[in-house]
Structures are given as structure tokens and as C-alpha cells.
Design an enzyme around this catalytic site. Sequence first.
Site, short mmCIF file in Angstrom:
data_model
loop_
_atom_site.label_atom_id
_atom_site.label_comp_id
_atom_site.label_asym_id
_atom_site.label_seq_id
_atom_site.Cartn_x
_atom_site.Cartn_y
_atom_site.Cartn_z
N SER A 240 0.82 -1.21 -0.08
CA SER A 240 0.10 -0.01 -0.23
C SER A 240 0.89 1.29 -0.08
O SER A 240 0.53 2.16 -0.71
CB SER A 240 -0.92 0.01 1.26
OG SER A 240 -0.31 -0.39 2.47
N HIS A 270 -2.02 -9.11 2.28
CA HIS A 270 -1.63 -7.55 2.62
C HIS A 270 -2.83 -7.34 3.73
O HIS A 270 -3.11 -8.04 4.51
CB HIS A 270 -1.43 -6.63 1.61
CG HIS A 270 -0.86 -5.32 2.10
ND1 HIS A 270 -0.08 -5.21 3.32
CD2 HIS A 270 -0.86 -4.18 1.66
CE1 HIS A 270 0.07 -3.61 3.34
NE2 HIS A 270 -0.08 -3.20 2.22
N HIS A 317 5.48 -12.65 7.64
CA HIS A 317 5.98 -11.22 7.31
C HIS A 317 7.14 -11.09 6.22
O HIS A 317 8.02 -11.98 6.56
CB HIS A 317 6.13 -10.12 8.39
CG HIS A 317 5.78 -9.03 8.13
ND1 HIS A 317 6.80 -8.02 7.57
CD2 HIS A 317 4.80 -8.07 8.00
CE1 HIS A 317 6.46 -6.86 7.38
NE2 HIS A 317 5.19 -6.98 7.71
N ARG A 326 2.92 -4.16 16.59
CA ARG A 326 1.60 -3.73 16.53
C ARG A 326 0.90 -5.01 16.93
O ARG A 326 -0.50 -4.54 17.64
CB ARG A 326 1.49 -3.45 14.96
CG ARG A 326 2.42 -2.67 14.58
CD ARG A 326 2.10 -2.21 12.94
NE ARG A 326 2.19 -3.64 12.15
CZ ARG A 326 2.15 -3.92 10.99
NH1 ARG A 326 1.67 -2.93 10.07
NH2 ARG A 326 2.55 -5.04 10.40
N ASP A 372 -2.25 -8.21 11.56
CA ASP A 372 -3.71 -8.60 11.33
C ASP A 372 -4.33 -9.73 12.04
O ASP A 372 -5.35 -10.10 12.22
CB ASP A 372 -3.70 -8.89 9.82
CG ASP A 372 -3.25 -7.93 8.93
OD1 ASP A 372 -3.97 -6.88 9.21
OD2 ASP A 372 -2.64 -8.00 8.06
#
Length: 438
Positions: A240, A270, A317, A326, A372
Site C-alpha cells: 500500500s 496484505h 511477514h 503492532r 492482522d
Amino acid sequence: MTTLKEKLHEKILAHRSRTAALLRDHRHVEIDRVTIGQCIGGIRDVKCLVTDISFLDPQEGIRFRGKTIPETFSQLPHVPGCEYPYVEGFWYFLLTGDVPTMEETLEVVEDFSLRSAVPQYVIDILRAMPRDTHPMTMFSMGVLAMQRESIFARKYAAGMKKSDYWDPMYEDCCNILARIPAIAAYIYRMKYRSDTIIPPGRYLDIGANFAHMMGIPRPYDDAARMTFIIHSDHESGNVSSHATHLVASALADAYYSLTAGLNGLAGPLHGLANQEVLRWIQEVYHRLGGKVPSEDDLREYIWETLNSGQVIPGYGHAVLRKTDPRYLALKEFCERHLHDNELFRVVNLIYKVAPSILMEHGKAKDPWPNVDAQSGVVHWHFGITDYDFYTVLFGVGRAIGVLATIIWDRALGYPIERPKSITTDMLEKYAHGGSWDF
Ligand code: HAX
């Protein structure tokens, strides 16, 4: 001119000489070599992008302007009585590298509230779309539809000096950021809450206003601040961010550029992985008796997913080689607010079981969870069980980082991006000892 814009202008003037000196004095210094594996394999690890907004270390995880996520959370001005900082102060920080004062932060809050009205034609376009359209398509269309508002496009057409490009780019980016939370919330209420739209509140910060427009009580405002900030940026190379930067490099305005980034975010490898995680967990949950599964059942289910050739969503990843900080930031929020939530228990169980299975499976270079794996649980807890909406929430956050990046791209005059491609024939000849005379 706002304090932020003035400060940004000073920083740009000071920074330009650094970029110019690197190009003037060190243009030919080699920093990396490219292998055939990298060439065919998605350009992994090739150091060929420059951004000062964030940096991703494979072991440590993300730093925004040199600060880790816990440092960012503790050092930026907080909304009174809330656990997390103002998104607006974070925007100031990403653009300038300086931690704003409360006064400087509140100036951005006010500036954004003046910019926040979403044009009626955007609403009309969203309403004209079939309701079963994916919310990411709606979100992307909403941003693209506003392109006619672009100040950069108008000024460029009228004629503008290159050194001034950053100014209308800044204006466009602030306008977009001020409006997209309302567009996202509008899509949500229209699509999933029987079209019961909640108009924006006045003088609220982005987190509080977003929670208000979604119709979700506190502490969802804090969940929104936290998730928008942690999703904002992951250096320039992810799909992105790179797509936004790439499209902007052709001097496309911020509306066209961000739309490209959002479309990239909608890929299941993604940003769309956050909806896939919830879809997969729901399957686990229902297949294994509508309750938190046992470790053995879960282990079996993970193997079944892998053996059928699918990925475990939320794990792995391209850069990270440890648990994503995160993920940990979200986990910390869940421990404070969702400790007895069943879904959170399932997510924790997957964290306990999946990494060792992925190691044994032997394919994924990173067997650890990414952002995610945990984000959907937070939204689910607050009643957003329509998980195909989750990537839109990621998109609102991601816009903060990528828009900051393209303002700086313009300020430093980065050229149009154009890597060189070669043919398989050429690679084969070179790999077998041929000379590089193409
Ligand atoms: N489950 C099963 N297999 C996996 C895997 C996972 N979670 N992660 C990687 N692999 C596999 C890859 O598919 C690849 O297999 P092939 O050789 O058969 O193609 C192999 O392991 C090597 O891949 P890698 O080098 O470790 O990973 P990549 O850099 O190619 O891909 C991905 C990184 C994030 C796309 C990958 O780990 C993945 O597909 N994860 C699941 C989807 C996901 O969670 N995506 C979100 C990532 C975070 C993000 O960007 N959020 O927006």
C-alpha cells in the site's frame, strides 16, 4: 498558515540540502546488490526507497520517526482522560519529526474539523453502488470520487514551480485525512446498520468523532486512535505504501495516489488479511463445536489448513522476523479491555500453537503473528462483526503514513519511479556465465 504547515516548511527547506548533497557528492556510492532471487522474488530486501517517516527493523519492528510504538504512545499529547494520543498530534509528529505541544495538537484538531465536510456527490456515489459491493471498493471509490477537489491538480494545470509542489500536496492530504473517517463510518452505517447514518460531531478529535459516527461508545474512541496510529506506516516498501508512492511519483495528486495504495491494501496477503483472520477463526470456532477449541483440535485444524495449500492468515511477514509489535500493542489493549472475550482467548491459543507448527512446516521465514492476527478481535468486541469492513479501518490508518510520505516526496522532488526490467532469457545467459552486455 498553521503552526504545523510553517514548521513543515522550515523542515523541508532544511532537509532539501541533505538530499541534494547526497545526490551531488555520493550519487555513485553502491549500497546494495541485487540477486536473481530478489529480481524474481518480489524485490525482497533491496534498499532502493528513501523515507524518514518510519523504519522497519526485522527484529525490533516498526519505529515511527525513530520512536517505537510504546514511546509514541507515551510521548505524544493525550486526549484528556484517554489512554492514547491524538491522531492529529501523530500526524504532526510524522510530518515534522517533532513531538507537538498540546496547543499545536489542538490547532490540527481544529484545522481538520474545518476541512472535514464530505462533498454530497461522494455520498451520492456511495449510495448508488450495489450494497453488496465490498466496503474497500466503496472506500476507494469515495476517495477517488473526491479527486475533482484536488488543489494540486488545479495549481499544476495553472503552472507551478517544482519547489512549491509540496504546498498544495499538503492541502490535499490534510483534506483527505480530515474526511476519510467520515467516509468510512458512512459506508459502515449504510451497509451494515440499516442505513442509520450518524452525522459527525463538532470539535471532536478524529478518534472520538469516528467512534461517534460509528455509533460505538467509549472506549472505542481509544481503540480507534490506537489502531489508526499503529496501522499508519510500515516503511515505504509494503504494497500500500509503495503503490501510493509509485503513483504519486508520476505527479498524480494525492487522491489518485492514495486510491492506488488502498487498492493494494485490499489484497489478502496484505491488509485484507485482517478479514481473512476473522473468517478463518469463525470457521475454526464453528467446525470445532462453537467453543474455544482444545490445543489438540486447533493444532489439527492448522495442519489441515496448511496441508490444503492455504496460508495461516495473520502469520508471517516479508520483513519482520519476530512477533509484530503492532500485534503486541493490540494484545495489550485486549488484555485491559477484553480479557474475558472468547475470541481473544482463541487468538491467544493460536499464538501459543501456530508458530511452532509453522516452524515445523518449514516454509514461512517468519512464523510469528503480524498486526492482522489481532486487530479484528478488537473491532469484533465493539460490535463490528462484519469483518469484511476491517480493511477499511486499516485503510483509514494507513492513509496517515502514506500521505505524510508523499508530501515529503514532493518536497524533496523525488523523480518518477522507473526500475529497469530484463527478460528471463537475459537472466539465464548471465547465470550461465554470459556477460552483462544487454
Ligand atoms: N502460512 C502458510 N504459509 C506461509 C505463511 C503462512 N502464514 N507465510 C508464509 N508462508 C509461505 C509462503 O506462502 C511461501 O510459500 P511458497 O514458497 O510455496 O510460495 C513461503 O512460506 C515463503 O514465504 P515467506 O518468504 O516467509 O513470506 P513472503 O515474504 O513471501 O510473504 C506474507 C509474506 C505476509 C505475504 C506471508 O507470510 C503470508 O502469506 N502470510 C499470511 C497472510 C498475512 O497474514 N498477510 C498480512 C501480512 C502483514 C501485512 O502486510 N498486513 O497488511
